[in-house]
Motif scaffolding. Structure first.
Motif, PDB file in Angstrom:
ATOM      1  N   GLY A 224       0.965  -1.368   0.079  1.00 51.58           N
ATOM      2  CA  GLY A 224      -0.001  -0.012   0.073  1.00 51.58           C
ATOM      3  C   GLY A 224       0.833   1.269   0.056  1.00 51.58           C
ATOM      4  O   GLY A 224       2.079   1.314  -0.465  1.00 51.58           O
ATOM      5  N   ASP A 225       0.439   2.366   0.605  1.00 50.30           N
ATOM      6  CA  ASP A 225       1.024   3.645   0.594  1.00 50.30           C
ATOM      7  C   ASP A 225       2.129   3.479   1.615  1.00 50.30           C
ATOM      8  O   ASP A 225       1.674   3.421   2.858  1.00 50.30           O
ATOM      9  N   ALA A 226       3.302   3.583   1.306  1.00 46.83           N
ATOM     10  CA  ALA A 226       4.424   3.338   2.288  1.00 46.83           C
ATOM     11  C   ALA A 226       5.140   4.566   2.684  1.00 46.83           C
ATOM     12  O   ALA A 226       6.328   4.840   3.207  1.00 46.83           O
ATOM     13  N   SER A 227       4.148   5.884   2.627  1.00 46.69           N
ATOM     14  CA  SER A 227       4.867   7.162   3.034  1.00 46.69           C
ATOM     15  C   SER A 227       5.386   7.010   4.364  1.00 46.69           C
ATOM     16  O   SER A 227       6.497   7.745   4.586  1.00 46.69           O
ATOM     17  N   ALA A 228       4.681   6.587   5.470  1.00 48.06           N
ATOM     18  CA  ALA A 228       5.087   6.609   6.696  1.00 48.06           C
ATOM     19  C   ALA A 228       6.514   5.981   6.799  1.00 48.06           C
ATOM     20  O   ALA A 228       7.465   6.504   7.610  1.00 48.06           O
ATOM     21  N   TYR A 229       6.539   4.718   6.269  1.00 50.92           N
ATOM     22  CA  TYR A 229       7.913   3.964   6.390  1.00 50.92           C
ATOM     23  C   TYR A 229       9.214   4.801   5.741  1.00 50.92           C
ATOM     24  O   TYR A 229       9.988   5.187   6.224  1.00 50.92           O
ATOM     25  N   LEU A 230       8.659   5.307   4.374  1.00 52.93           N
ATOM     26  CA  LEU A 230       9.582   6.157   3.804  1.00 52.93           C
ATOM     27  C   LEU A 230      10.172   7.460   4.615  1.00 52.93           C
ATOM     28  O   LEU A 230      11.297   7.840   4.542  1.00 52.93           O
ATOM     29  N   LEU A 231       9.273   8.124   5.465  1.00 46.59           N
ATOM     30  CA  LEU A 231       9.718   9.294   6.109  1.00 46.59           C
ATOM     31  C   LEU A 231      10.552   8.764   7.183  1.00 46.59           C
ATOM     32  O   LEU A 231      11.474   9.604   7.602  1.00 46.59           O
ATOM     33  N   THR A 232      10.112   7.594   7.580  1.00 43.99           N
ATOM     34  CA  THR A 232      11.493   7.073   8.697  1.00 43.99           C
ATOM     35  C   THR A 232      12.475   7.000   8.201  1.00 43.99           C
ATOM     36  O   THR A 232      13.714   7.011   8.869  1.00 43.99           O
ATOM     37  N   VAL A 233      12.520   6.243   7.020  1.00 40.43           N
ATOM     38  CA  VAL A 233      13.652   5.959   6.372  1.00 40.43           C
ATOM     39  C   VAL A 233      14.642   7.410   6.054  1.00 40.43           C
ATOM     40  O   VAL A 233      15.772   7.531   6.453  1.00 40.43           O
ATOM     41  N   LEU A 234      13.732   8.380   5.789  1.00 40.36           N
ATOM     42  CA  LEU A 234      14.532   9.598   5.694  1.00 40.36           C
ATOM     43  C   LEU A 234      15.157  10.206   6.852  1.00 40.36           C
ATOM     44  O   LEU A 234      16.059  10.790   6.846  1.00 40.36           O
ATOM     45  N   ASP A 235      14.241  10.087   8.095  1.00 40.87           N
ATOM     46  CA  ASP A 235      14.800  10.578   9.160  1.00 40.87           C
ATOM     47  C   ASP A 235      16.054   9.931   9.793  1.00 40.87           C
ATOM     48  O   ASP A 235      17.031  10.612  10.290  1.00 40.87           O
ATOM     49  N   LEU A 236      16.069   8.660   9.470  1.00 44.03           N
ATOM     50  CA  LEU A 236      17.326   7.644  10.007  1.00 44.03           C
ATOM     51  C   LEU A 236      18.485   8.207   9.219  1.00 44.03           C
ATOM     52  O   LEU A 236      19.578   8.426   9.473  1.00 44.03           O
TER      53      LEU A 236
END
Length: 383
Positions: A224-236
Motif C-alpha cells: 500500500g502507501d508506504a509514505s510513513a515508512y519512507l519518512l522514517t527512512v528519511l529521518d534515519l
C-alpha cells in the motif's frame, strides 16, 4: 544511551580514529576523491573484514553485530572527521538502515548479509529534478509486472543527487505505485538502468544521476502507501548525516585552534588575540550544541522513535539536521578565516571541509526546510 557512551562505544571511536589516521590521511583522501571509483576498495574490505563496520548497525540474524543508530553515528562522526571518501554512508547508513527497518524478511535476508560482509554496495535513490526529498513529491512511476506485482515490477523515471549512485550495485528507488509512494530494489546492472556521475561541489562525496526506463524491480517494505515508512527512512538518513556533520565540524575547530597556537603575528601567537579567541569560542559552542542534537537524535532513533510527538524521531531528526548543518558550515568558514590566505589554497584541506559542509546542507533538505518541518511538528504556525 542518553548523551553519554559506554566503554565499548568509546573503544569503537578510539579504534576507528586511530585506524583512519593511519589508513586515510589527507594525501590518500585526495587521491581517492579524484579516482573513478571514488574510494579505496582495499580499505573498504578492511573496514568490513577487520573492523566489522558494515554490519555494526545491522541485526545479528543477517550477519550484523546487532548495534543501531548510536554505533553507526560514532562511525560516521569519525569518517566525517576524516572526510573519508567511501560508499559506507550510502551502503550502510542509507540502504542498510532502509532495509533493516522495512519489516520485509525476504528483502533483509536477500541483501543485508552481503552489505554486512562488504560484498555489496547499495544506495537510496529518492530526490528528483525538483530537488525535493519528500516521498510525496516523487514522480517516478512503478508498474506491476503481474497482478499486485507478484511477477515483479518495472520502474521508470529519473533520480538525481544519488549518493554513489553511479557505482552502487543495488539501487533502492522510491517510486510511485497506484497505492502511493513505495520502495523498490533495482539491480544497477539491469536493463533499463543508465547511470551518470554528476559534477558537484564536494569532490569527496560522489553523486550520480540514475535514469530508469522500465527497469525490473522488486518491491521492498510495506504494501500500500508506504509514505510513513519512507519518512522514517528519511529521518534515519538525516540522523546519520548529522553525526557525520559533527565530525567534520570538530575537525574544522581542531584545525583552527591548532593553527592559532602556532601562527605568530607581531611576535605572538594569533590565538592570543581577542578576535581569534572569540571566533574559536563561538565555534566551540556551536559544535558542542550540534553534538548534543546529533547524539540525542541517535538515541531517539535507537529507541525506535518512541516517546511523545514533541520528542519523537521526526522532531529530533529535524532539529539535528538544521543545527548540525549550520554548525558545520560555520566551523568550516571560521577555519578558513583563522588560517587566512593559506586556507584558501588548493593544497590546504580547509576548502575540502567547506565544500563538504555546503553540499551536505542540501542533502535530504536544507536547514530552512528542516526548521519549517520542525515548526509544523511542534505546532508553530508561520505568519
Amino acid at each position: 544511551m542518553g548523551l553519554t557512551f559506554t566503554e565499548e562505544q568509546e573503544e569503537l571511536r578510539t579504534t576507528l580514529r586511530r585506524f583512519l589516521a593511519d589508513k586515510a590521511p589527507s594525501a590518500a583522501v585526495r587521491r581517492w576523491m579524484e579516482s573513478d571509483e571514488g574510494h579505496d576498495p582495499q580499505l573498504w574490505r578492511q573496514m568490513a573484514g577487520q573492523l566489522g563496520l558494515h554490519g555494526l548497525a545491522l541485526p545479528e540474524e543477517y550477519g550484523g553485530s546487532g548495534g543501531g543508530p548510536v554505533e553507526l553515528g560514532i562511525v560516521l562522526e569519525e569518517t566525517g572527521r576524516a572526510l573519508l571518501p567511501s560508499p559506507y554512508f550510502a551502503t550502510v547508513a542509507l540502504a542498510g538502515q532502509a532495509l533493516a527497518v522495512s519489516e520485509d524478511a525476504a528483502a533483509k535476508a536477500r541483501w543485508l548479509p552481503a552489505i554486512a560482509d562488504g560484498s555489496l554496495t547499495a544506495t537510496l535513490a529518492l530526490a528528483e529534478a525538483s530537488g525535493s526529498w519528500l516521498p510525496a513529491d516523487v514522480t517516478a512511476r512503478a508498474a506491476p509486472g503481474g497482478d499486485d506485482g507478484r511477477d515483479g515490477w518495472t520502474v521508470s523515471g529519473t533520480k538525481m543527487f544519488v549518493v554513489d549512485g553511479h557505482t552502487a550495485d543495488l539501487l533502492l528507488v522510491v517510486a510511485r505505485a497506484d497505492t502511493g509512494p513505495a520502495l523498490f530494489a533495482v539491480d544497477a546492472a539491469a536493463p533499463g538502468v543508465t547511470r551518470t556521475r554528476l559534477e558537484t561541489l564536494d569532490p569527496t562525496r560522489h553523486l550520480g544521476r540514475v535514469d530508469l526506463d522500465g527497469a525490473p524491480a522488486l518491491r521492498v517494505g510495506p504494501d500500500g502507501d508506504a509514505s510513513a515508512y519512507l519518512l522514517t527512512v528519511l529521518d534515519l538518513a538525516v540522523v546519520a548525516l548529522a553525526a557525520e556533520q559533527v565530525g567534520g565540524a570538530q575537525a574544522c575547530l581542531d584545525g583552527a585552534v591548532e593553527y592559532a597556537k602556532v601562527r605568530t603575528q607581531f611576535g605572538r601567537p594569533i590565538g592570543s588575540f581577542q578576535a581569534i579567541k572569540h571566533k574559536c569560542a563561538d565555534t566551540l559552542v556551536k559544535v558542542e550544541a550540534a553534538r548534543s542534537a546529533a547524539y540525542h537524535a541517535a538515541s531517539v532513533a535507537a529507541e525506535g522513535g518512541s516517546g511523545p510527538p514533541v520528542s519523537g524521531l521526526a522532531v529530533s531528526a529535524a532539529l539535528a539536521a538544521a543545527y548540525c548543518a549550520d554548525a558545520f558550515t560555520h566551523a568550516a568558514k571560521e577555519n578558513i578565516q583563522i588560517h587566512g590566505g593559506i586556507g584558501y589554497t588548493w593544497e590546504h584541506d580547509a576548502h575540502l571541509y567547506l565544500k563538504r559542509a555546503k553540499s551536505s546542507e542540501q542533502l535530504f533538505g536544507n536547514p530552512a526546510a528542516h526548521r519549517a518541518r520542525l515548526a509544523d511538528l511542534v505546532g508553530i504556525r508561520h505568519r
